[in-house]
Design a protein around this motif. Sequence first.
Motif, PDB file in Angstrom:
ATOM      1  N   LYS A 177       0.839  -1.070  -0.105  1.00 44.90           N
ATOM      2  CA  LYS A 177      -0.070  -0.221  -0.078  1.00 44.90           C
ATOM      3  C   LYS A 177       0.928   1.220  -0.078  1.00 44.90           C
ATOM      4  CE  LYS A 177      -4.304  -1.884   2.176  1.00 44.90           C
ATOM      5  NZ  LYS A 177      -5.029  -1.952   3.381  1.00 44.90           N
ATOM      6  N   GLN A 178       1.965   1.162   0.835  1.00 45.58           N
ATOM      7  CA  GLN A 178       2.784   2.422   0.844  1.00 45.58           C
ATOM      8  C   GLN A 178       3.386   2.648  -0.494  1.00 45.58           C
ATOM      9  OE1 GLN A 178       5.460   1.356   3.996  1.00 45.58           O
ATOM     10  NE2 GLN A 178       4.166   2.201   5.818  1.00 45.58           N
ATOM     11  N   LYS A 234       1.095   3.900  -2.773  1.00 50.73           N
ATOM     12  CA  LYS A 234       0.889   5.526  -2.531  1.00 50.73           C
ATOM     13  C   LYS A 234       2.104   6.286  -3.114  1.00 50.73           C
ATOM     14  CE  LYS A 234      -0.199   8.559   1.479  1.00 50.73           C
ATOM     15  NZ  LYS A 234      -0.072   8.565   2.921  1.00 50.73           N
ATOM     16  N   LYS A 291       1.601   6.288  -6.949  1.00 48.79           N
ATOM     17  CA  LYS A 291       0.692   7.240  -7.278  1.00 48.79           C
ATOM     18  C   LYS A 291       1.107   8.421  -7.204  1.00 48.79           C
ATOM     19  CE  LYS A 291      -3.710   4.438  -6.124  1.00 48.79           C
ATOM     20  NZ  LYS A 291      -4.749   4.394  -5.296  1.00 48.79           N
ATOM     21  N   SER A 292       1.693   8.959  -6.087  1.00 48.44           N
ATOM     22  CA  SER A 292       2.560  10.353  -5.835  1.00 48.44           C
ATOM     23  C   SER A 292       3.268  10.474  -7.191  1.00 48.44           C
ATOM     24  CB  SER A 292       3.003  10.581  -4.702  1.00 48.44           C
ATOM     25  OG  SER A 292       3.581  11.651  -4.618  1.00 48.44           O
TER      26      SER A 292
END
Length: 454
Positions: free
Chosen positions: A376-377, A380, A383-384
């Motif tokens: 998930k990290q 994330k 995505k960033s």
Amino acid sequence: MINLVKKEEINYEELGIKSDTKAFERYDEAGLLDHVSETFIGNYQEYWLHYYNKSVDPLTATAFANLVGYDEYRVIPARLMNRTLIPFFNDKTIDEGYVDKNNYDLLIPTPQSVDTVIKCVRGNYFDGNNTMMKRDDVLQTLLRFDELIIKPSKSNNGREINKLVNNHYSLNINDTPVSMDDIELMYNSDYTVEQVIQQHSNMAAPHPSSVNTLRMVTLRWDCSIHHLLTCAKFGSDGAIQDNAGQGGLWIGMNDDGFFMNTAMDEYALTYTHHPTTGFPFHELQPIPNFNEFIRFVKDAHQNIIHHDFVSWDIAVGIDGQPIFIEANFAGNTWLYQLASQRPIFGELTENILSYVSQSNKKYPVVSNYRRVKQYKQSIKKYKSDLSELKNALNKEQQQKRKYKRRYSKVKHDLLNAKNDLHDAQQKLSSMKTSKSWRYTSPLRSIMQKTTKKD
């Protein structure tokens, strides 16, 4: 437990207890957090710092102390067990192959197992000897039996386990006729159909409609297979499953095969009598050949080489002998400890904690939970990064559109200039061929000579 704190005065966070969890709510509602001892929690943390080099959440140990009435420092926190210890013992990356019930006869080749009638593997059908079958022959095979058990082959939570009943040559589930199409819609492409186990009367007594089993836990440690503990599981409310998550009850057993007098459910509530049948649990008779059951699961564990921690579901046959049903590689270990009223690793606890602590310094264990968290990290971050790239691309596209507009204008102006030049050349050409141009030719010559002299 000494130095008790009044419940309304307890600051759980200062004591290291996470109070915003389902586990806390479960124990609190069951009355297992009515007495909290700061002295016990302090000693508990000292024990864990000494053997594990970390402090841990004392929630499970506090509930255990409230249940049994004495302090036990070796109680393993459920969170630590699920996220660190079980991933340390078991290779979770290959669970799917081990949990598939259609593989059991290959992994654990024992005649003391439930008899399989049909296997459905990726939509293909096989009989109990792993001989492939045509789909058209499956129904006729099933109709040879009065009752069968059908269950998903890739889950071990007790869900979707049903009786398949032959009602005048029509298959029924829960009194509803079902076709092969219906079964495939319910169970998709992976399921198994087994004969109904004839269980021992002693195990059937508290709740006859379910096959009630022994949850026996083994651990490979220091080149040996150890039996850690056993709990008996009993169904309730007329269900055929005995899983706690499906309303079942758990009763601890000692190493001699004697049952405890109190059962526990998934909400940590205790019972002296079965809530459905009223059967008094103290009337359960011990299993006289319990050593054979222990030897049976220890021998079976020899074949499970990728997993050191295994929870076995073993039925007691009508002849009093063990019958293998399934193997699990996790489990509600808080319930194991509270129902059996013993720490799961017993006398091995200190050695295990010290070894795991030292090993994790060199090779940190990544549990499924942590792995998902890391994924998930990473997602994330990706995505960033993607968002930044999109913003940069948008800026570039804006610049590109700006330059494109400039280019279009220059191109337009150039085209207009070319057109003007062409028009001027045409006019000049027309002038040079006109009569006035010819008549004024001498005058232009004189003007050119005069201009040169000047």
